[in-house]
Scaffold this active site. Structure first.
Site, PDB file in Angstrom:
ATOM      1  N   ASP A  77      -5.384   8.499  14.339  1.00  0.00           N
ATOM      2  CA  ASP A  77      -5.864   8.142  12.998  1.00  0.00           C
ATOM      3  C   ASP A  77      -6.402   6.715  12.979  1.00  0.00           C
ATOM      4  O   ASP A  77      -6.137   5.953  12.045  1.00  0.00           O
ATOM      5  CB  ASP A  77      -4.738   8.291  11.967  1.00  0.00           C
ATOM      6  CG  ASP A  77      -5.266   8.387  10.528  1.00  0.00           C
ATOM      7  OD1 ASP A  77      -6.467   8.703  10.360  1.00  0.00           O
ATOM      8  OD2 ASP A  77      -4.480   8.144   9.595  1.00  0.00           O
TER       9      ASP A  77
ATOM     10  N   GLY B  84       0.827  -1.203   0.000  1.00  0.00           N
ATOM     11  CA  GLY B  84       0.000   0.000   0.000  1.00  0.00           C
ATOM     12  C   GLY B  84       0.855   1.244   0.000  1.00  0.00           C
ATOM     13  O   GLY B  84       2.094   1.196  -0.030  1.00  0.00           O
TER      14      GLY B  84
ATOM     15  N   GLY C  62       4.491   7.681   2.826  1.00  0.00           N
ATOM     16  CA  GLY C  62       5.359   6.819   2.051  1.00  0.00           C
ATOM     17  C   GLY C  62       4.641   5.578   1.576  1.00  0.00           C
ATOM     18  O   GLY C  62       3.409   5.503   1.575  1.00  0.00           O
TER      19      GLY C  62
END
Length: 291
Positions: free
Chosen positions: A138, A23, A28
């Protein structure tokens, strides 16, 4: 899903051989790799085009620090890191399973004991994260990997310490995924620092998504979603009765009224533990009739 390496991807990072792509994101790309001992690992590599930016490299160092602070209880264990490498990289255990977003998309909402295990696993992860003095910031379905032995929370790219002072993780900077952000992220009170209660709010939104396939604060735009989080009520249609009171409390707008991650975990372990629905029996027919 593991994808082939691109022509411009490196073949190695440090002592690790790269074998595929897992992914990518703002910080990054994530690769599947082989460690020197032959085991598979996940390697996050910082974006090369930003490596000359002091703030970007500082954020990567912060991610390495926060990841190492958290014990591997329902989180992917940190195995290695080199923030001074060009480009820098972080190595964690490879979790062989889809993320929660993909699982719900492909197989539908979770139910019964599977849902209970997922909610409990996420509460366990947050208990470990907060116990280490870290706020994830997150938590979302894409950052929850579902493995045979339970869920694993990943990606500490924007995590911060409880007593944050770093300019790379300013509490007033709006970073993260709006759909799962706590209301205090949009409307901070002057002088009040972000607390672990923001992760608890995200837990409620993620668990609601896992149980229903929908986010509790859906909207046509980012601003509409933010407005619903700030002033609307969550849509918990389809949430099972045994889970609804906990999700309701987690999604309370006032962070001081939300339970802690430990309180969520204790409630889930104490409460009624549902079982997975038993599929209807399929009759088989032979020459003598059904059996």
């Amino acid at each position: 899903m593991i994808k082939p390496l691109r022509p411009d991807d490196p073949a190695t990072l440090g002592d690790y051989q790269l074998t595929g792509r897992l992914g990518s994101g703002g910080m990054g790309s994530v690769f599947l790799g082989l460690a020197p001992d032959g085991r598979r690992v996940a390697i996050k590599m910082g974006r090369a085009e930003h490596m000359d930016e002091a703030e970007f490299r500082g954020r990567f160092r912060s991610e390495v620090t926060r990841s190492r602070q958290v014990p591997p209880l329902a989180t992917a264990a940190v195995l290695d890191a080199d923030a001074d490498h060009d480009p820098p990289y972080l190595v964690v255990e490879f979790v062989d399973g889809p993320n929660l977003a993909a699982l719900v998309r492909d197989q539908g909402p979770l139910a019964g004991a599977t849902l209970h295990r997922t909610a409990t696993g996420l509460a366990t992860a947050l208990t470990a994260i907060h116990g280490a003095g870290v706020i994830h910031r997150d938590l979302k379905p894409d950052n929850v990997l579902v493995a045979p032995d339970g869920v694993k929370v990943i990606d500490f790219g924007i995590a911060q310490a409880f007593d944050v002072t770093s300019r790379h993780t300013k509490p007033d900077r709006l970073v993260g995924t709006i759909t799962y952000m706590a209301p205090e992220r949009f409307d901070p009170v002057a002088g009040r620092s972000l607390t672990a209660a923001a992760d608890v709010f995200a837990w409620g939104a993620v668990v609601a998504f896992a149980a229903t396939g929908n986010t509790p604060f859906a909207g046509d735009s980012a601003s509409a979603i933010a407005m619903r989080i700030l002033s609307g009520t969550p849509d918990l249609t389809g949430l099972p009765g045994w889970l609804r009171p906990l999700v309701d409390r987690a999604l309370t707008r006032d962070p001081a009224r939300r339970p802690t991650a430990r309180e969520l975990l204790d409630a889930l372990l104490r409460g009624e533990q549902p079982v997975d629905p038993v599929p209807a029996k399929k009759w088989k027919w032979n020459f003598f009739g059904r059996r």
